[in-house]
Design a protein around this motif. Structure first.
Motif, PDB file in Angstrom:
ATOM      1  N   ASP A   1       6.337   2.265  -9.851  1.00 38.45           N
ATOM      2  CA  ASP A   1       5.265   1.680 -10.404  1.00 38.45           C
ATOM      3  C   ASP A   1       5.183   0.782 -11.073  1.00 38.45           C
ATOM      4  O   ASP A   1       5.564   0.836 -12.471  1.00 38.45           O
ATOM      5  CB  ASP A   1       4.127   2.683 -10.247  1.00 38.45           C
ATOM      6  N   ASN A   2       3.912  -0.093 -10.766  1.00 43.58           N
ATOM      7  CA  ASN A   2       3.514  -1.095 -12.099  1.00 43.58           C
ATOM      8  C   ASN A   2       1.920  -1.674 -11.685  1.00 43.58           C
ATOM      9  O   ASN A   2       1.663  -1.643 -10.412  1.00 43.58           O
ATOM     10  CB  ASN A   2       4.771  -1.554 -12.521  1.00 43.58           C
TER      11      ASN A   2
ATOM     12  N   ASN B   1      -1.820  -1.896  -5.820  1.00 45.96           N
ATOM     13  CA  ASN B   1      -2.823  -1.673  -5.855  1.00 45.96           C
ATOM     14  C   ASN B   1      -2.940   0.286  -4.822  1.00 45.96           C
ATOM     15  O   ASN B   1      -2.947   0.379  -4.374  1.00 45.96           O
ATOM     16  CB  ASN B   1      -3.018  -2.258  -4.694  1.00 45.96           C
ATOM     17  N   LEU B   2      -2.591   1.100  -6.232  1.00 48.08           N
ATOM     18  CA  LEU B   2      -2.720   2.261  -6.095  1.00 48.08           C
ATOM     19  C   LEU B   2      -4.139   3.293  -6.535  1.00 48.08           C
ATOM     20  O   LEU B   2      -3.032   4.453  -7.422  1.00 48.08           O
ATOM     21  CB  LEU B   2      -1.163   2.410  -6.394  1.00 48.08           C
TER      22      LEU B   2
ATOM     23  N   THR C   1      -8.941  -7.156  -4.253  1.00 43.60           N
ATOM     24  CA  THR C   1      -9.116  -6.416  -3.038  1.00 43.60           C
ATOM     25  C   THR C   1      -9.565  -4.980  -2.770  1.00 43.60           C
ATOM     26  O   THR C   1      -9.737  -4.114  -4.070  1.00 43.60           O
ATOM     27  CB  THR C   1      -7.566  -6.317  -3.051  1.00 43.60           C
ATOM     28  N   LYS C   2      -9.323  -4.234  -2.004  1.00 46.83           N
ATOM     29  CA  LYS C   2      -9.821  -3.170  -1.453  1.00 46.83           C
ATOM     30  C   LYS C   2      -9.316  -2.047  -1.717  1.00 46.83           C
ATOM     31  O   LYS C   2      -7.760  -2.660  -1.824  1.00 46.83           O
ATOM     32  CB  LYS C   2      -9.766  -3.104   0.580  1.00 46.83           C
ATOM     33  N   LYS C   3      -9.990  -1.058  -2.642  1.00 47.39           N
ATOM     34  CA  LYS C   3      -8.619   0.024  -3.132  1.00 47.39           C
ATOM     35  C   LYS C   3      -7.389   0.080  -2.311  1.00 47.39           C
ATOM     36  O   LYS C   3      -8.261   1.197  -1.462  1.00 47.39           O
ATOM     37  CB  LYS C   3     -10.134   0.990  -4.134  1.00 47.39           C
TER      38      LYS C   3
ATOM     39  N   ARG D   1       1.249  -0.817   0.068  1.00 48.75           N
ATOM     40  CA  ARG D   1       0.243   0.297  -0.102  1.00 48.75           C
ATOM     41  C   ARG D   1       0.357   1.231   0.172  1.00 48.75           C
ATOM     42  O   ARG D   1       1.768   1.433   0.341  1.00 48.75           O
ATOM     43  CB  ARG D   1      -0.651   0.281   1.211  1.00 48.75           C
ATOM     44  N   LEU D   2       0.317   2.297  -0.419  1.00 50.67           N
ATOM     45  CA  LEU D   2       1.447   3.527  -0.266  1.00 50.67           C
ATOM     46  C   LEU D   2       1.526   3.415   1.008  1.00 50.67           C
ATOM     47  O   LEU D   2       3.008   5.075   0.877  1.00 50.67           O
ATOM     48  CB  LEU D   2       0.376   4.459  -0.803  1.00 50.67           C
TER      49      LEU D   2
END
Ligand code: MN3
Length: 242
Positions: free
Chosen positions: A166-167, A171-172, A234-236, A79-80
């Motif tokens: 990033d890729n 989940n971003l 998955t949750k955003k 996660r971020l």
């Protein structure tokens, strides 16, 4: 039988994706990528840039919940909030491994497979239009980043681009999918030959793309339904700044 073969295949290509993470070996000598990418750029890119991502990733995940995790799971889970060190270096390791995987000197390339070509036809019309879309994504990526061809959770092909390392597995808050072809548009990927001329590098790099590898990656991504489903279930995550 088929799945055993697939696991063995994935195991050999992506053994650098389990911990401790290691630098993959290039399948060809540095000189063989010339004149499209010169030998010195290839060597510096692999042994300095990519190696640094690997070293820093192994350091960054020590004593975190990511210790022991495979690279793809790690990328999908992060996660971020997990911070830039893990994100940049995990992305850097994965992205470059995929990049090396799809590059081959023209004389040593295989042909695109029918299943992949049918999907290209459906989603882009033909390979030339696909290349055009990827070039556009690469040219409009401000600063450093990547242009990607991904298999979406619906199983179709799509072109996206991401900043920095990033890729689309991450989940971003952006479109997600399994990358099957990535073009590195950081200046370190082309500076010695092409200086600031990103468009010239893009023209050249297509000569090195081995469509048989991209086809293989396509089949593997399509076969991995669990992973594709996980990308939507998955949750955003919190959205990154573009
Ligand atoms: Mn690079």
């Amino acid at each position: 039988m088929k799945s055993t073969l697939l696991i063995i295949l994935l195991g050999t290509i992506f053994s650098s994706f389990s911990q401790p993470f290691t630098l993959p070996k290039l399948p060809f000598s540095y000189q063989e990528y010339a004149p499209y990418i010169d030998a010195q750029t290839m060597e510096i890119h692999l042994t300095k840039h990519h190696q640094a991502y690997v070293n820093n990733l192994n350091k960054a995940i020590k004593d975190t919940r990511f210790a022991g995790m495979g690279l793809e799971d790690l990328l999908m889970e992060l996660r971020l909030e997990d911070g830039e060190a893990i994100r940049n270096n995990a992305g850097g390791h994965y992205n470059h491994s995929l990049f090396w995987n799809v590059l081959a000197p023209p004389a040593k390339q295989g042909k695109a497979q029918d299943r992949f070509l049918t999907a290209v036809q459906q989603d882009f019309g033909n390979l030339d239009s696909l290349k055009k879309e990827m070039n556009k994504a690469a040219m409009t990526r401000f600063g450093s980043g990547w242009s990607w061809l991904i298999v979406t959770p619906k199983g179709s092909l799509s072109v996206v681009s991401t900043p920095n390392q990033d890729n689309p597995l991450m989940n971003l808050g952006a479109d997600r999918g399994i990358p099957i072809l990535g073009i590195d548009v950081w200046e370190h990927a082309y500076y010695l030959n092409y200086q600031n001329r990103r468009a010239d590098y893009l023209t050249a790099v297509w000569s090195l793309v081995d469509w048989s590898k991209v086809s293989e990656n396509f089949d593997n991504a399509k076969a991995n339904e669990t992973r594709l489903m996980k990308l939507v279930s998955t949750k955003k995550g919190k959205k990154r700044k573009q």
